[in-house]
Design an enzyme around this catalytic site. Structure first.
Site, PDB file in Angstrom:
ATOM      1  N   ASP A  68       0.828  -1.211   0.000  1.00 48.11           N
ATOM      2  CA  ASP A  68       0.000   0.000   0.000  1.00 48.11           C
ATOM      3  C   ASP A  68       0.864   1.265   0.000  1.00 48.11           C
ATOM      4  OD1 ASP A  68      -1.992  -1.929   0.387  1.00 48.11           O
ATOM      5  OD2 ASP A  68      -1.989  -1.637   2.557  1.00 48.11           O
ATOM      6  N   GLU A 111     -11.208  -1.513  -3.993  1.00 50.11           N
ATOM      7  CA  GLU A 111     -10.551  -0.850  -2.872  1.00 50.11           C
ATOM      8  C   GLU A 111      -9.464   0.085  -3.395  1.00 50.11           C
ATOM      9  OE1 GLU A 111      -9.020  -4.098  -0.556  1.00 50.11           O
ATOM     10  OE2 GLU A 111      -7.248  -4.351  -1.817  1.00 50.11           O
TER      11      GLU A 111
END
Length: 358
Positions: free
Chosen positions: A54, A225
């Protein structure tokens, strides 16, 4: 270090255009020799670090601030040379408390500069209930010009209508918006809301995209997402997102697009690409590329993407996910071309206008 930069040999005897050409070349050579100036042809290689899920980069005034998921804390790497991120100093700016709603599973931090202050948005959960039903997005604020210094103050949990993860913010036509991945039944949707300030949501909160294609449902989950906003050179609006379960090699980026004058709160304004726009490349040894961010080159002429990916099949959501960057190009119709994930070790030109001093 002393730089010897006298006139180029022969420049005093060269006249007219030839002399100007020699002097220009001499000036460029001297400039390239100065500390902190990126020389033409300078390159870097992916991955930037051996691990970093991420990943996120914010670039401001030629300085890159990098962060990624660490689980129990948030740290910032600071450098002027993104290709040498592994040499950058690292500052832990926040640690999860021993208990409470943000005490574990600290994921997907994002650093944003809004109205003269820095903000960190991140996902977290409670140690006592570390599950999807208790995941929320939180925000920290720092008034320092340098986010690795000063004091980070908690602005608390964003009051979203649903629990969810991966919050991001963007400003459009003077208004601030928040987008996150919300848990809706057995799926994860993209939901947007206006903001009255960087830590307070307004109304309405609108579901703008749901998993509808098979490539968005790989790994046994229906997931959208990691939404990220991108405005194109013609003013067109885009939201990238990561689709499918992160443990699937088919984890990939999708894209929503809208017209320049569209209302981002109108679900009908967004149109989804029917195929992934950035996906695995077995030929290049890159699998499950996703959870991206965007940043500009220091001179503002290039758009770059940062993302994590695996270097082999079946690696799933482990610590071997590594951060990588590459330039995004723009097609004549104003849509982004993400290309193919670059092979690890391939020499790539550094962002335009980047200085060489970390």
């Amino acid at each position: 270090m002393r730089i010897a930069c006298g006139p180029a040999s022969g420049s005093r005897t060269t006249t007219g255009r030839g002399r100007r050409t020699v002097l220009a070349a001499w000036a460029l050579a001297c400039l390239a020799a100065l500390p902190g100036h990126a020389r033409a042809g300078e390159t870097f290689r992916n991955p930037l670090l051996p691990s970093g899920a991420d990943p996120w980069v914010a670039q401001r005034d030629g300085v890159y601030y990098y962060t990624s998921t660490l689980g129990d804390r948030i740290a910032l790497w600071k450098t002027r040379d993104i290709g040498r991120l592994d040499k950058a100093p690292v500052t832990v700016v926040w640690r999860a408390p021993a208990s409470g709603p943000e005490s574990t599973s600290v994921w997907a931090p994002e650093l944003h500069f809004i109205a003269g202050k820095w903000y960190l948005y991140y996902t977290a959960a409670d140690k006592a209930h570390d599950d999807d039903a208790h995941r929320h997005v939180f925000v920290l604020e720092n008034a320092s010009a340098d986010p690795t210094q000063g004091q980070w103050v908690s602005r608390g949990m964003l009051k979203t209508a649903r629990n969810g993860i991966d919050g991001t913010v963007f400003e459009l036509r003077g208004k601030l918006y928040f987008v996150y991945s919300a848990y809706v039944g057995d799926r994860s949707d993209l939901v947007i809301a206006p903001m009255t300030n960087p830590w307070t949501l307004g109304q309405p909160e609108v579901d703008i995209a749901q998993p509808t294609y098979a490539w968005e449902m790989q790994g046994g989950r229906k997931i959208l997402e990691g939404p990220e906003f991108l405005e194109g050179p013609t003013g067109r609006l885009f939201l990238s997102y990561s689709a499918s379960a992160c443990w699937s090699d088919h984890y990939a980026l999708g894209l929503l697009g809208a017209a320049p004058d569209a209302d981002p709160l109108d679900p009908a304004a967004w149109h989804k690409s029917p195929t992934p726009v950035f996906a695995q490349s077995p030929a290049n040894g890159v699998y499950a590329p996703g959870h991206n961010g965007f940043f500009e080159s220091p001179d503002g002429t290039q758009t770059w993407i940062i993302y994590h990916a695996n270097g082999g099949p079946g690696w799933k959501c482990g610590t071997r996910r590594s951060p990588r960057i590459q330039q995004v190009h723009w097609r004549s119709d104003g849509t982004p071309d993400f290309g193919v994930p670059a092979k690890a070790g391939e020499a790539l030109a550094v962002p335009s206008g980047q200085t060489a001093t970390p």
